[in-house]
Design a protein around this motif. Structure first.
Motif, PDB file in Angstrom:
ATOM      1  N   VAL A 115       0.947  -1.237  -0.134  1.00  0.00           N
ATOM      2  CA  VAL A 115      -0.094  -0.030  -0.144  1.00  0.00           C
ATOM      3  C   VAL A 115       0.820   1.002  -0.100  1.00  0.00           C
ATOM      4  O   VAL A 115       1.941   1.257   0.464  1.00  0.00           O
ATOM      5  CB  VAL A 115      -1.114  -0.002   1.256  1.00  0.00           C
ATOM      6  N   ILE A 116       0.337   2.195  -0.567  1.00  0.00           N
ATOM      7  CA  ILE A 116       0.915   3.530  -0.426  1.00  0.00           C
ATOM      8  C   ILE A 116      -0.013   4.565   0.117  1.00  0.00           C
ATOM      9  O   ILE A 116      -1.216   4.593  -0.491  1.00  0.00           O
ATOM     10  CB  ILE A 116       1.584   4.136  -1.860  1.00  0.00           C
ATOM     11  N   SER A 117       0.367   5.361   1.025  1.00  0.00           N
ATOM     12  CA  SER A 117      -0.444   6.270   1.699  1.00  0.00           C
ATOM     13  C   SER A 117      -0.611   7.403   1.070  1.00  0.00           C
ATOM     14  O   SER A 117       0.062   7.993   0.155  1.00  0.00           O
ATOM     15  CB  SER A 117      -0.129   6.556   3.192  1.00  0.00           C
ATOM     16  N   ILE A 118      -1.669   8.642   1.556  1.00  0.00           N
ATOM     17  CA  ILE A 118      -1.784   9.711   1.177  1.00  0.00           C
ATOM     18  C   ILE A 118      -0.342  10.697   1.241  1.00  0.00           C
ATOM     19  O   ILE A 118       0.100  11.323   0.211  1.00  0.00           O
ATOM     20  CB  ILE A 118      -2.797  10.544   1.900  1.00  0.00           C
ATOM     21  N   GLY A 119       0.294  10.453   2.506  1.00  0.00           N
ATOM     22  CA  GLY A 119       1.467  11.078   2.597  1.00  0.00           C
ATOM     23  C   GLY A 119       2.815  10.441   1.860  1.00  0.00           C
ATOM     24  O   GLY A 119       3.647  10.932   1.943  1.00  0.00           O
ATOM     25  N   GLY A 120       2.560   9.197   1.090  1.00  0.00           N
ATOM     26  CA  GLY A 120       3.674   8.322   0.426  1.00  0.00           C
ATOM     27  C   GLY A 120       4.275   7.607   1.270  1.00  0.00           C
ATOM     28  O   GLY A 120       5.208   6.906   0.697  1.00  0.00           O
ATOM     29  N   ASN A 121       3.938   7.385   2.439  1.00  0.00           N
ATOM     30  CA  ASN A 121       4.479   6.163   3.166  1.00  0.00           C
ATOM     31  C   ASN A 121       4.110   4.804   2.486  1.00  0.00           C
ATOM     32  O   ASN A 121       2.995   4.672   1.912  1.00  0.00           O
ATOM     33  CB  ASN A 121       4.067   5.984   4.402  1.00  0.00           C
ATOM     34  N   THR A 122       5.098   3.769   2.503  1.00  0.00           N
ATOM     35  CA  THR A 122       4.886   2.610   1.607  1.00  0.00           C
ATOM     36  C   THR A 122       4.963   1.248   2.943  1.00  0.00           C
ATOM     37  O   THR A 122       5.718   1.368   3.662  1.00  0.00           O
ATOM     38  CB  THR A 122       5.576   2.324   0.565  1.00  0.00           C
ATOM     39  N   TYR A 123       4.022   0.253   2.582  1.00  0.00           N
ATOM     40  CA  TYR A 123       4.038  -0.826   3.246  1.00  0.00           C
ATOM     41  C   TYR A 123       3.835  -2.027   2.637  1.00  0.00           C
ATOM     42  O   TYR A 123       3.322  -1.862   1.468  1.00  0.00           O
ATOM     43  CB  TYR A 123       3.052  -0.627   4.550  1.00  0.00           C
ATOM     44  N   TYR A 124       4.715  -3.210   3.087  1.00  0.00           N
ATOM     45  CA  TYR A 124       4.574  -4.293   2.210  1.00  0.00           C
ATOM     46  C   TYR A 124       4.293  -5.682   2.930  1.00  0.00           C
ATOM     47  O   TYR A 124       4.595  -5.687   4.420  1.00  0.00           O
ATOM     48  CB  TYR A 124       6.181  -4.554   1.683  1.00  0.00           C
ATOM     49  N   ALA A 125       3.763  -6.738   2.588  1.00  0.00           N
ATOM     50  CA  ALA A 125       3.848  -7.910   2.893  1.00  0.00           C
ATOM     51  C   ALA A 125       5.102  -8.468   3.203  1.00  0.00           C
ATOM     52  O   ALA A 125       5.937  -8.113   2.456  1.00  0.00           O
ATOM     53  CB  ALA A 125       2.677  -8.945   2.054  1.00  0.00           C
ATOM     54  N   GLU A 126       5.134  -9.242   4.212  1.00  0.00           N
ATOM     55  CA  GLU A 126       6.525  -9.741   4.489  1.00  0.00           C
ATOM     56  C   GLU A 126       6.942 -10.943   3.259  1.00  0.00           C
ATOM     57  O   GLU A 126       8.184 -10.688   3.082  1.00  0.00           O
ATOM     58  CB  GLU A 126       6.311 -10.922   5.680  1.00  0.00           C
TER      59      GLU A 126
END
Lengths: 116, 107
Positions: free
Chosen positions: A50-61
Protein backbone atom coordinates in the motif's frame (compact mmCIF):
# COMPACT_ATOMS: atom_id res chain seq x y z
CA UNK A 1 -16.90 6.82 -13.18
CA UNK A 2 -14.34 5.60 -10.66
CA UNK A 3 -12.07 3.09 -12.38
CA UNK A 4 -8.70 1.35 -12.09
CA UNK A 5 -6.97 -0.26 -15.08
CA UNK A 6 -3.88 -2.43 -14.60
CA UNK A 7 -1.29 -3.26 -17.22
CA UNK A 8 2.22 -4.64 -17.51
CA UNK A 9 1.74 -8.29 -16.67
CA UNK A 10 3.30 -11.13 -18.61
CA UNK A 11 5.59 -14.14 -18.57
CA UNK A 12 8.94 -13.58 -16.87
CA UNK A 13 11.78 -15.88 -15.88
CA UNK A 14 12.68 -16.47 -12.23
CA UNK A 15 14.99 -13.74 -10.99
CA UNK A 16 13.65 -11.25 -13.49
CA UNK A 17 11.92 -7.90 -13.03
CA UNK A 18 8.58 -6.49 -14.10
CA UNK A 19 6.76 -3.20 -13.52
CA UNK A 20 3.01 -3.12 -13.23
CA UNK A 21 0.97 0.03 -13.80
CA UNK A 22 -2.48 0.98 -12.56
CA UNK A 23 -4.16 3.99 -14.15
CA UNK A 24 -6.87 5.61 -12.06
CA UNK A 25 -9.81 7.69 -13.25
CA UNK A 26 -12.65 9.33 -11.38
CA UNK A 27 -10.56 9.90 -8.27
CA UNK A 28 -7.10 11.16 -7.31
CA UNK A 29 -4.53 8.52 -6.38
CA UNK A 30 -2.51 10.93 -4.23
CA UNK A 31 -5.55 11.69 -2.05
CA UNK A 32 -6.21 8.05 -1.25
CA UNK A 33 -4.49 4.97 0.09
CA UNK A 34 -4.09 2.58 -2.85
CA UNK A 35 -2.92 -1.04 -2.66
CA UNK A 36 -1.83 -4.00 -4.71
CA UNK A 37 -3.54 -7.31 -3.95
CA UNK A 38 -2.68 -10.59 -5.67
CA UNK A 39 -4.34 -13.94 -6.22
CA UNK A 40 -2.38 -17.04 -7.19
CA UNK A 41 -4.17 -19.42 -9.59
CA UNK A 42 -6.99 -21.19 -7.77
CA UNK A 43 -6.05 -19.57 -4.46
CA UNK A 44 -7.28 -16.80 -2.19
CA UNK A 45 -6.48 -13.11 -1.97
CA UNK A 46 -3.21 -11.75 -0.55
CA UNK A 47 -2.53 -8.09 0.18
CA UNK A 48 0.88 -7.09 -1.24
CA UNK A 49 1.56 -3.41 -0.66
CA UNK A 50 0.00 0.00 0.00
CA UNK A 51 1.02 3.62 -0.51
CA UNK A 52 -0.50 6.18 1.83
CA UNK A 53 -1.69 9.71 1.11
CA UNK A 54 1.58 10.99 2.56
CA UNK A 55 3.64 8.62 0.43
CA UNK A 56 4.48 6.11 3.14
CA UNK A 57 4.78 2.56 1.85
CA UNK A 58 4.07 -0.79 3.49
CA UNK A 59 4.63 -4.33 2.27
CA UNK A 60 3.64 -7.89 3.03
CA UNK A 61 6.46 -9.94 4.49
CA UNK A 62 6.48 -12.16 1.39
CA UNK A 63 7.54 -9.31 -0.92
CA UNK A 64 9.39 -6.87 1.35
CA UNK A 65 12.78 -5.97 -0.11
CA UNK A 66 11.86 -7.22 -3.60
CA UNK A 67 8.81 -5.14 -4.55
CA UNK A 68 8.48 -1.35 -4.59
CA UNK A 69 5.21 0.56 -4.76
CA UNK A 70 5.15 4.11 -6.11
CA UNK A 71 2.88 6.60 -7.84
CA UNK A 72 3.07 9.37 -10.42
CA UNK A 73 0.71 12.12 -9.34
CA UNK A 74 0.86 13.85 -12.72
CA UNK A 75 -0.36 10.68 -14.43
CA UNK A 76 -2.69 9.63 -11.60
CA UNK A 77 -1.06 6.22 -11.85
CA UNK A 78 0.16 3.63 -9.35
CA UNK A 79 3.10 1.31 -9.99
CA UNK A 80 4.53 -1.90 -8.61
CA UNK A 81 8.17 -2.63 -9.41
CA UNK A 82 8.78 -6.33 -8.90
CA UNK A 83 12.38 -7.56 -8.72
CA UNK A 84 13.93 -10.97 -8.00
CA UNK A 85 10.72 -12.65 -9.06
CA UNK A 86 9.99 -16.18 -7.89
CA UNK A 87 7.61 -18.88 -9.08
CA UNK A 88 5.44 -18.21 -6.03
CA UNK A 89 4.85 -14.64 -7.23
CA UNK A 90 2.75 -16.04 -10.08
CA UNK A 91 -0.68 -14.49 -9.67
CA UNK A 92 -3.26 -12.05 -10.93
CA UNK A 93 -2.30 -8.65 -9.54
CA UNK A 94 -5.08 -6.22 -8.72
CA UNK A 95 -4.80 -2.61 -7.71
CA UNK A 96 -7.47 -1.47 -5.29
CA UNK A 97 -8.46 1.74 -3.55
CA UNK A 98 -8.52 1.63 0.23
CA UNK A 99 -11.43 3.15 2.08
CA UNK A 100 -12.73 2.60 5.63
CA UNK A 101 -10.18 -0.19 6.07
CA UNK A 102 -11.57 -2.02 3.05
CA UNK A 103 -10.93 -2.11 -0.69
CA UNK A 104 -13.84 -0.34 -2.33
CA UNK A 105 -12.68 -0.08 -5.95
CA UNK A 106 -10.80 -2.82 -7.83
CA UNK A 107 -9.18 -3.04 -11.23
CA UNK A 108 -9.72 -6.00 -13.54
CA UNK A 109 -6.28 -7.43 -12.75
CA UNK A 110 -3.16 -8.26 -14.72
CA UNK A 111 -1.58 -11.73 -14.84
CA UNK A 112 2.05 -12.28 -13.90
CA UNK A 113 3.55 -15.71 -14.61
CA UNK A 114 7.05 -16.49 -13.35
CA UNK A 115 8.45 -19.53 -15.09
CA UNK A 116 11.49 -20.69 -17.01
CA UNK B 1 -0.40 -10.71 12.08
CA UNK B 2 -4.09 -11.41 12.51
CA UNK B 3 -5.18 -14.67 10.89
CA UNK B 4 -8.75 -14.97 9.62
CA UNK B 5 -10.36 -18.41 9.45
CA UNK B 6 -13.55 -18.79 7.42
CA UNK B 7 -16.06 -21.58 7.75
CA UNK B 8 -17.40 -23.62 6.19
CA UNK B 9 -15.07 -24.07 3.25
CA UNK B 10 -18.00 -24.86 0.98
CA UNK B 11 -21.69 -24.21 1.49
CA UNK B 12 -24.12 -26.12 -0.72
CA UNK B 13 -27.53 -24.46 -0.87
CA UNK B 14 -30.47 -23.87 -3.20
CA UNK B 15 -31.80 -20.58 -4.57
CA UNK B 16 -34.13 -18.96 -2.05
CA UNK B 17 -32.31 -20.43 0.95
CA UNK B 18 -30.40 -18.51 3.61
CA UNK B 19 -26.59 -18.58 3.74
CA UNK B 20 -24.61 -17.96 6.93
CA UNK B 21 -20.85 -17.55 6.56
CA UNK B 22 -18.45 -17.29 9.49
CA UNK B 23 -15.13 -15.47 9.86
CA UNK B 24 -13.08 -15.90 13.04
CA UNK B 25 -10.01 -13.75 13.82
CA UNK B 26 -6.98 -14.87 15.83
CA UNK B 27 -7.03 -11.52 17.69
CA UNK B 28 -9.52 -8.69 18.14
CA UNK B 29 -10.15 -6.79 14.91
CA UNK B 30 -9.54 -3.07 15.48
CA UNK B 31 -12.60 -0.83 15.52
CA UNK B 32 -14.65 -3.16 13.39
CA UNK B 33 -12.30 -2.95 10.40
CA UNK B 34 -13.77 -6.13 8.97
CA UNK B 35 -15.00 -6.37 5.39
CA UNK B 36 -16.61 -8.97 3.16
CA UNK B 37 -16.15 -9.47 -0.59
CA UNK B 38 -17.83 -11.52 -3.29
CA UNK B 39 -15.81 -12.95 -6.15
CA UNK B 40 -17.41 -14.58 -9.15
CA UNK B 41 -15.29 -16.74 -11.52
CA UNK B 42 -13.02 -14.66 -13.72
CA UNK B 43 -13.95 -11.41 -12.00
CA UNK B 44 -12.30 -9.07 -9.52
CA UNK B 45 -13.59 -9.12 -5.95
CA UNK B 46 -16.47 -6.81 -5.10
CA UNK B 47 -16.86 -5.10 -1.74
CA UNK B 48 -20.10 -6.11 -0.02
CA UNK B 49 -19.71 -5.06 3.62
CA UNK B 50 -17.28 -2.75 5.45
CA UNK B 51 -16.98 -1.85 9.10
CA UNK B 52 -18.44 -5.28 9.90
CA UNK B 53 -22.04 -4.27 9.16
CA UNK B 54 -22.20 -1.45 6.60
CA UNK B 55 -23.36 -2.35 3.10
CA UNK B 56 -21.25 -0.90 0.30
CA UNK B 57 -22.85 1.24 -2.39
CA UNK B 58 -25.29 -0.66 -4.56
CA UNK B 59 -25.28 -3.86 -2.50
CA UNK B 60 -28.76 -5.40 -2.08
CA UNK B 61 -30.21 -5.56 1.41
CA UNK B 62 -30.32 -9.35 1.33
CA UNK B 63 -26.63 -9.11 2.28
CA UNK B 64 -25.91 -8.26 5.92
CA UNK B 65 -22.88 -8.37 8.18
CA UNK B 66 -22.62 -8.64 11.93
CA UNK B 67 -20.14 -9.34 14.69
CA UNK B 68 -17.36 -7.74 16.67
CA UNK B 69 -14.10 -8.62 18.34
CA UNK B 70 -13.05 -11.94 16.85
CA UNK B 71 -16.31 -13.38 15.46
CA UNK B 72 -18.05 -12.06 12.37
CA UNK B 73 -20.88 -13.30 10.14
CA UNK B 74 -22.09 -12.61 6.62
CA UNK B 75 -25.71 -13.53 6.03
CA UNK B 76 -27.37 -13.77 2.65
CA UNK B 77 -31.13 -14.13 2.90
CA UNK B 78 -32.98 -15.65 -0.08
CA UNK B 79 -30.05 -16.69 -2.28
CA UNK B 80 -30.33 -15.67 -5.91
CA UNK B 81 -28.56 -17.30 -8.86
CA UNK B 82 -25.89 -14.56 -9.05
CA UNK B 83 -24.99 -15.03 -5.36
CA UNK B 84 -23.31 -18.38 -5.96
CA UNK B 85 -19.66 -17.34 -5.71
CA UNK B 86 -16.69 -17.27 -3.34
CA UNK B 87 -16.81 -14.93 -0.34
CA UNK B 88 -13.81 -13.55 1.52
CA UNK B 89 -13.54 -11.71 4.79
CA UNK B 90 -10.73 -9.20 5.31
CA UNK B 91 -9.37 -7.19 8.23
CA UNK B 92 -7.17 -4.13 8.59
CA UNK B 93 -4.75 -3.40 11.39
CA UNK B 94 -1.27 -1.88 11.88
CA UNK B 95 -0.82 -0.98 8.20
CA UNK B 96 -1.47 -4.55 7.15
CA UNK B 97 -4.47 -6.19 5.56
CA UNK B 98 -5.25 -9.91 5.69
CA UNK B 99 -7.92 -12.06 4.05
CA UNK B 100 -9.60 -15.25 5.06
CA UNK B 101 -9.20 -18.30 2.81
CA UNK B 102 -12.71 -17.96 1.39
CA UNK B 103 -16.05 -19.76 1.50
CA UNK B 104 -17.53 -21.10 -1.71
CA UNK B 105 -21.31 -20.92 -1.92
CA UNK B 106 -22.43 -23.46 -4.49
CA UNK B 107 -25.72 -24.71 -5.81
Amino acid sequence: EVQLVESGGGLIQPGGSLRLSCAASGFTVSRNYVSWVRQAPGKGLEWVSVISIGGNTYYAESVRGRFTISRDNSKNTLYLQMDSLRAEDTAVYYCARNGEGAFDVWGQGTMVAVSS
Amino acid sequence: EIVLTQSPGTLSLSPGERATLSCRASQNVISGFLAWYQQRPGQAPRLLIYGASNRATGIPDRFSGSGSGTDFTLTITRLEAEDFAVYYCQQYGSSSWTFGQGTKVEI
